[in-house]
Design a protein around this motif. Structure first.
Motif, PDB file in Angstrom:
ATOM      1  N   GLY A  93     -88.770 115.335  24.353  1.00  0.00           N
ATOM      2  CA  GLY A  93     -88.339 113.947  24.265  1.00  0.00           C
ATOM      3  C   GLY A  93     -87.162 113.784  23.326  1.00  0.00           C
ATOM      4  N   GLY A  94     -87.094 112.608  22.667  1.00  0.00           N
ATOM      5  CA  GLY A  94     -86.036 112.346  21.703  1.00  0.00           C
ATOM      6  C   GLY A  94     -86.298 113.039  20.377  1.00  0.00           C
ATOM      7  N   PRO A  95     -85.370 112.907  19.426  1.00  0.00           N
ATOM      8  CA  PRO A  95     -85.521 113.575  18.132  1.00  0.00           C
ATOM      9  C   PRO A  95     -86.817 113.171  17.427  1.00  0.00           C
ATOM     10  N   GLY A  96     -87.468 114.157  16.809  1.00  0.00           N
ATOM     11  CA  GLY A  96     -88.725 113.898  16.118  1.00  0.00           C
ATOM     12  C   GLY A  96     -88.760 114.559  14.760  1.00  0.00           C
ATOM     13  N   VAL A  97     -89.794 114.209  13.994  1.00  0.00           N
ATOM     14  CA  VAL A  97     -89.991 114.747  12.651  1.00  0.00           C
ATOM     15  C   VAL A  97     -91.427 115.252  12.551  1.00  0.00           C
ATOM     16  N   THR A 107     -90.779 119.377   5.707  1.00  0.00           N
ATOM     17  CA  THR A 107     -90.422 118.448   6.771  1.00  0.00           C
ATOM     18  C   THR A 107     -89.424 119.117   7.705  1.00  0.00           C
ATOM     19  N   TYR A 108     -89.692 119.023   9.014  1.00  0.00           N
ATOM     20  CA  TYR A 108     -88.842 119.648  10.021  1.00  0.00           C
ATOM     21  C   TYR A 108     -88.287 118.577  10.956  1.00  0.00           C
ATOM     22  N   GLN A 109     -86.980 118.563  11.137  1.00  0.00           N
ATOM     23  CA  GLN A 109     -86.330 117.709  12.116  1.00  0.00           C
ATOM     24  C   GLN A 109     -86.261 118.495  13.435  1.00  0.00           C
ATOM     25  N   VAL A 110     -87.027 118.040  14.425  1.00  0.00           N
ATOM     26  CA  VAL A 110     -87.126 118.776  15.686  1.00  0.00           C
ATOM     27  C   VAL A 110     -86.421 117.976  16.771  1.00  0.00           C
ATOM     28  N   GLY A 111     -85.262 118.473  17.190  1.00  0.00           N
ATOM     29  CA  GLY A 111     -84.492 117.782  18.208  1.00  0.00           C
ATOM     30  C   GLY A 111     -85.016 118.031  19.605  1.00  0.00           C
ATOM     31  N   SER A 112     -84.400 117.400  20.579  1.00  0.00           N
ATOM     32  CA  SER A 112     -84.789 117.586  21.972  1.00  0.00           C
ATOM     33  C   SER A 112     -84.553 119.032  22.381  1.00  0.00           C
ATOM     34  N   GLN A 113     -85.543 119.625  23.056  1.00  0.00           N
ATOM     35  CA  GLN A 113     -85.511 121.003  23.517  1.00  0.00           C
ATOM     36  C   GLN A 113     -85.350 121.992  22.366  1.00  0.00           C
ATOM     37  N   GLU A 114     -85.970 121.662  21.244  1.00  0.00           N
ATOM     38  CA  GLU A 114     -86.119 122.580  20.129  1.00  0.00           C
ATOM     39  C   GLU A 114     -87.598 122.855  19.917  1.00  0.00           C
ATOM     40  N   GLN A 155    -101.340 126.671   7.461  1.00  0.00           N
ATOM     41  CA  GLN A 155    -100.450 125.545   7.172  1.00  0.00           C
ATOM     42  C   GLN A 155    -101.163 124.227   7.507  1.00  0.00           C
ATOM     43  N   GLY A 156    -100.664 123.140   6.941  1.00  0.00           N
ATOM     44  CA  GLY A 156    -101.234 121.824   7.220  1.00  0.00           C
ATOM     45  C   GLY A 156    -102.622 121.651   6.641  1.00  0.00           C
ATOM     46  N   HIS A 157    -102.802 122.000   5.367  1.00  0.00           N
ATOM     47  CA  HIS A 157    -104.132 121.954   4.756  1.00  0.00           C
ATOM     48  C   HIS A 157    -104.737 120.555   4.804  1.00  0.00           C
ATOM     49  N   GLN A 158    -103.944 119.544   4.524  1.00  0.00           N
ATOM     50  CA  GLN A 158    -104.456 118.178   4.542  1.00  0.00           C
ATOM     51  C   GLN A 158    -104.262 117.538   5.918  1.00  0.00           C
ATOM     52  N   GLN A 159    -103.031 117.605   6.432  1.00  0.00           N
ATOM     53  CA  GLN A 159    -102.774 117.027   7.739  1.00  0.00           C
ATOM     54  C   GLN A 159    -101.403 117.445   8.254  1.00  0.00           C
ATOM     55  N   LEU A 160    -101.248 117.339   9.549  1.00  0.00           N
ATOM     56  CA  LEU A 160     -99.957 117.517  10.207  1.00  0.00           C
ATOM     57  C   LEU A 160     -99.510 116.139  10.682  1.00  0.00           C
ATOM     58  N   ASN A 161     -98.277 115.762  10.374  1.00  0.00           N
ATOM     59  CA  ASN A 161     -97.789 114.421  10.682  1.00  0.00           C
ATOM     60  C   ASN A 161     -96.607 114.514  11.644  1.00  0.00           C
ATOM     61  N   PHE A 162     -96.675 113.744  12.736  1.00  0.00           N
ATOM     62  CA  PHE A 162     -95.650 113.783  13.776  1.00  0.00           C
ATOM     63  C   PHE A 162     -95.096 112.369  13.976  1.00  0.00           C
ATOM     64  N   SER A 163     -93.773 112.221  14.000  1.00  0.00           N
ATOM     65  CA  SER A 163     -93.162 110.912  14.194  1.00  0.00           C
ATOM     66  C   SER A 163     -91.874 111.037  14.987  1.00  0.00           C
ATOM     67  N   SER A 164     -91.385 109.906  15.473  1.00  0.00           N
ATOM     68  CA  SER A 164     -90.128 109.857  16.218  1.00  0.00           C
ATOM     69  C   SER A 164     -89.050 109.223  15.353  1.00  0.00           C
ATOM     70  N   VAL A 165     -87.817 109.645  15.568  1.00  0.00           N
ATOM     71  CA  VAL A 165     -86.695 109.059  14.849  1.00  0.00           C
ATOM     72  C   VAL A 165     -86.387 107.677  15.391  1.00  0.00           C
ATOM     73  N   ASP A 166     -86.511 107.490  16.710  1.00  0.00           N
ATOM     74  CA  ASP A 166     -86.163 106.239  17.372  1.00  0.00           C
ATOM     75  C   ASP A 166     -87.254 105.896  18.388  1.00  0.00           C
ATOM     76  N   ALA A 167     -87.899 104.749  18.223  1.00  0.00           N
ATOM     77  CA  ALA A 167     -88.988 104.359  19.126  1.00  0.00           C
ATOM     78  C   ALA A 167     -88.509 104.125  20.552  1.00  0.00           C
ATOM     79  N   THR A 168     -87.209 103.841  20.739  1.00  0.00           N
ATOM     80  CA  THR A 168     -86.694 103.645  22.094  1.00  0.00           C
ATOM     81  C   THR A 168     -86.413 104.976  22.799  1.00  0.00           C
ATOM     82  N   ASP A 169     -86.428 106.066  22.046  1.00  0.00           N
ATOM     83  CA  ASP A 169     -86.256 107.410  22.602  1.00  0.00           C
ATOM     84  C   ASP A 169     -87.232 108.342  21.876  1.00  0.00           C
ATOM     85  N   PRO A 170     -88.541 108.148  22.127  1.00  0.00           N
ATOM     86  CA  PRO A 170     -89.546 108.840  21.312  1.00  0.00           C
ATOM     87  C   PRO A 170     -89.656 110.337  21.620  1.00  0.00           C
ATOM     88  N   ALA A 171     -90.114 111.067  20.623  1.00  0.00           N
ATOM     89  CA  ALA A 171     -90.362 112.500  20.780  1.00  0.00           C
ATOM     90  C   ALA A 171     -91.580 112.727  21.668  1.00  0.00           C
TER      91      ALA A 171
END
Length: 283
Positions: free
Chosen positions: A87-91, A98-105, A113-129
């Motif tokens: 999808g669109g750019p995500g974090v 923190t990793y910035q994961v672009g489209s097709q990355e 890894q992720g002892h407490q939690q893994l958190n996933f978000s989108s940079v832009d809600a109109t083009d979500p990851a």
């Protein structure tokens, strides 16, 4: 929290007795992405977990509520995870990183890894990851790493004459980075090509999951499965996945150009360790 699906392992002899609906229930994952949620399908074939994470209006978290799925203190305590963003750019936040994961990355997250939690978000809600992921058991902690399309060791195979010209991007393979057993990559078909691989093959020492996307609503892929002497097919729509056991071929032809992500786990990570099947031997 989406409901976890569990799929039992099915042997080749039993698979011969299944009708179309039963084959779909055993091997096809029909919904990968749900807005602002996560989907997980746990397969007893090599204990792979397949799913999608689709943050739109809010972050999506893998926290302690998923510990029961794997029976450990936290989700990745004894697992590794690979994801590819279609999808669109995500974090993605993993512990303090923190990793910035672009489209097709792709992003590989090592065990521990992720002892407490893994958190996933989108940079832009109109083009979500849209993070498609595979997770496999792991017993060694390798470093997490972002892999771009340029770093994914691309290889072009096939030809227009055989309708299977394609470029394979090997994101998570030993030539790019170390993992315990998980391998993942993406294959993009050239315009006019429809076969993902033919002649086909099986993997005696590895299972595989195929995730098909980049198709319109009227398009489909006919995914071929079964033993070479007992072939069947599954009709696969956009953004659906197929669990492929080691005894089954995994080849497909689409009604249009498409892209797919492959993920493997098992005894080794040797990409060319496969048992080729001649077209003349298929039934």
């Amino acid at each position: 929290m989406a409901e976890l699906e569990t799929r039992q392992g099915i042997n080749a002899q039993y698979a011969k007795t299944l009708d179309t609906q039963a084959l779909r229930e055993a091997f096809l994952i029909e919904q990968i992405f749900q807005a602002d949620d996560i989907t997980m399908t746990y397969s007893h074939i090599d204990r792979i977990i397949v799913g999608g994470i689709h943050p739109v209006r809010r972050s999506v978290v893998i926290g302690s509520e998923y510990n029961h799925v794997v029976g450990t203190d936290f989700f990745l305590q004894r697992r590794e995870l690979g994801l590819i963003n279609i999808g669109g750019p995500g974090v993605v936040k993993v512990d303090s990183d923190t990793y910035q994961v672009g489209s097709q990355e792709a992003l590989y997250i090592g065990a521990g890894q992720g002892h407490q939690q893994l958190n996933f978000s989108s940079v832009d809600a109109t083009d979500p990851a849209k993070f498609y992921f595979n997770s496999a058991p792991a017993h060694h902690a390798y470093p997490s790493r972002l892999i771009t399309l340029e770093q994914a060791s691309p290889v072009t195979l096939g030809a227009p004459e055989t309708s299977n010209q394609r470029t394979i991007y090997k994101f998570i393979v030993p030539d790019v980075l170390p993992t315990c057993q998980l391998s993942m990559g993406m294959t993009r078909l050239a315009p006019g090509s429809l076969w993902n691989t033919m002649p086909c093959h099986t993997h005696e020492r590895r299972m595989e999951v195929y995730f098909y996307f980049d198709m319109n609503v009227e398009a489909a892929v006919f995914h071929m499965m079964g033993e070479p002497s007992e072939t069947r097919h599954l009709l696969v729509r956009n953004e659906q996945a197929v669990i492929s056991p080691s005894w089954s071929i995994h080849s497909g032809v689409g009604t249009q150009q498409y892209t797919f992500i492959w993920g493997m786990c098992g005894e080794n990570q040797v990409f060319d360790d496969m048992d080729h099947v001649k077209v003349s031997d298929l039934l």
